[in-house]
Design an enzyme around this catalytic site. Structure first.
Site, PDB file in Angstrom:
ATOM      1  N   SER A 153       0.846  -1.191   0.000  1.00  0.00           N
ATOM      2  CA  SER A 153       0.000   0.000   0.000  1.00  0.00           C
ATOM      3  C   SER A 153       0.883   1.242   0.000  1.00  0.00           C
ATOM      4  O   SER A 153       2.019   1.216   0.490  1.00  0.00           O
ATOM      5  CB  SER A 153      -0.887   0.012   1.255  1.00  0.00           C
ATOM      6  OG  SER A 153      -1.551   1.254   1.396  1.00  0.00           O
ATOM      7  N   TYR A 166      -1.453  -0.298  10.552  1.00  0.00           N
ATOM      8  CA  TYR A 166      -1.574  -0.716   9.148  1.00  0.00           C
ATOM      9  C   TYR A 166      -0.340  -0.289   8.360  1.00  0.00           C
ATOM     10  O   TYR A 166       0.259  -1.085   7.624  1.00  0.00           O
ATOM     11  CB  TYR A 166      -2.836  -0.113   8.537  1.00  0.00           C
ATOM     12  CG  TYR A 166      -3.062  -0.503   7.102  1.00  0.00           C
ATOM     13  CD1 TYR A 166      -3.514  -1.779   6.771  1.00  0.00           C
ATOM     14  CD2 TYR A 166      -2.824   0.403   6.065  1.00  0.00           C
ATOM     15  CE1 TYR A 166      -3.722  -2.140   5.449  1.00  0.00           C
ATOM     16  CE2 TYR A 166      -3.025   0.046   4.737  1.00  0.00           C
ATOM     17  CZ  TYR A 166      -3.469  -1.224   4.442  1.00  0.00           C
ATOM     18  OH  TYR A 166      -3.669  -1.590   3.128  1.00  0.00           O
TER      19      TYR A 166
END
Length: 255
Positions: A153, A166
């Site tokens: 990501s 995250y």
């Protein structure tokens, strides 16, 4: 699916985690269209069957392998299941993931652990189990190369508040991938990292994403197919060329 005998991945086998929806499902379909048999891995068997039905309707080959990859032994065992069903393993895509945004002070340690388990530890376990098969596939002369790809990501590169754990897991995946790439140099196994920006998926369907891209409407976000195209580009390069990293952002995304 038309005749894929001359397709880039004809005769190859791929395993895709997180294949029940979103990016993982799009990747599985895209690889099947390139001629690969695909092992579909995720927790939700019913959703996997829908993806499998779509692949089979187009004439593709696939195996449905329900598994909770947060369980270490199952994450390792699912690779052997895939090889048993498809006979070999040429491409692995680690696409399973989980996100829970929020401030550290109000964070839920169980949510943190789930992110660590799925976003990082499962990548370690699946990758480790797949390596002997990938090395063997690279050496057998069919393509002269094998591929291990992980979906990371932009959050692994750009840290924002309320996204700490995250981002940490995605940063860790990037470090792991680069170290593994160096370990496999000269053995014809390419290691790739695809880093999407904001993408419309089941995982990002809820509220609370406005601070990530202020004023950016959801119709401007990426679609899962955009990420699937990046993966296909990565794994269909000629054997001498390794595209190790692709970051894909929506055109309108600033950070």
């Amino acid at each position: 699916m038309s005749d894929t005998s001359g397709a880039p991945l004809s005769g190859c086998a791929a395993l895709v985690t997180g294949a029940s929806s979103g990016i993982g499902a799009a990747i599985a379909l895209a690889l099947a269209r390139e001629g690969a048999g695909v092992a579909l891995v995720a927790r939700r068997a019913e959703r996997l069957e829908r993806v499998a039905a779509a692949i089979r309707r187009e004439g593709g080959t696939c195996a449905v392998l329900p598994a909770d990859l947060s369980e270490g032994a199952r994450a390792r065992g699912v690779v052997e299941d895939g090889v048993r069903h498809l006979g070999r393993l040429d491409v692995v895509v680690n696409s399973a993931g989980y996100v829970a945004r929020g401030a550290v002070e109000a964070g839920d340690p169980e949510e943190w652990q789930r992110m660590v388990d799925l976003n990082f530890t499962a990548v370690l376990n699946v990758s480790r189990a797949a390596l002997p098969h990938l090395v063997g596939a690279a050496m057998d002369g069919r393509r002269g190369v094998a591929d291990l790809v992980t979906i990371s990501s932009v959050a692994g590169r750009i840290v924002r508040k309320n996204n700490s754990v995250y981002s940490a897991t995605k940063h860790a995946v990037g470090v792991f991938s680069e170290a593994l790439r160096q370990e496999l140099t000269g053995r014809a196994v390419r290691v790739g990292l695809v880093e999407p920006g904001l993408t419309t998926t089941e995982m990002t369907a809820g509220d609370g994403w406005e601070p990530v891209a202020p004023g950016m409407p959801r119709e401007a976000w990426l679609r899962a197919d955009d990420i699937a195209r990046a993966v296909v580009f990565m794994v269909t390069q000629p054997p001498h060329a390794a595209v190790n990293e692709i970051m894909v952002r929506p055109t309108a995304q600033e950070p």
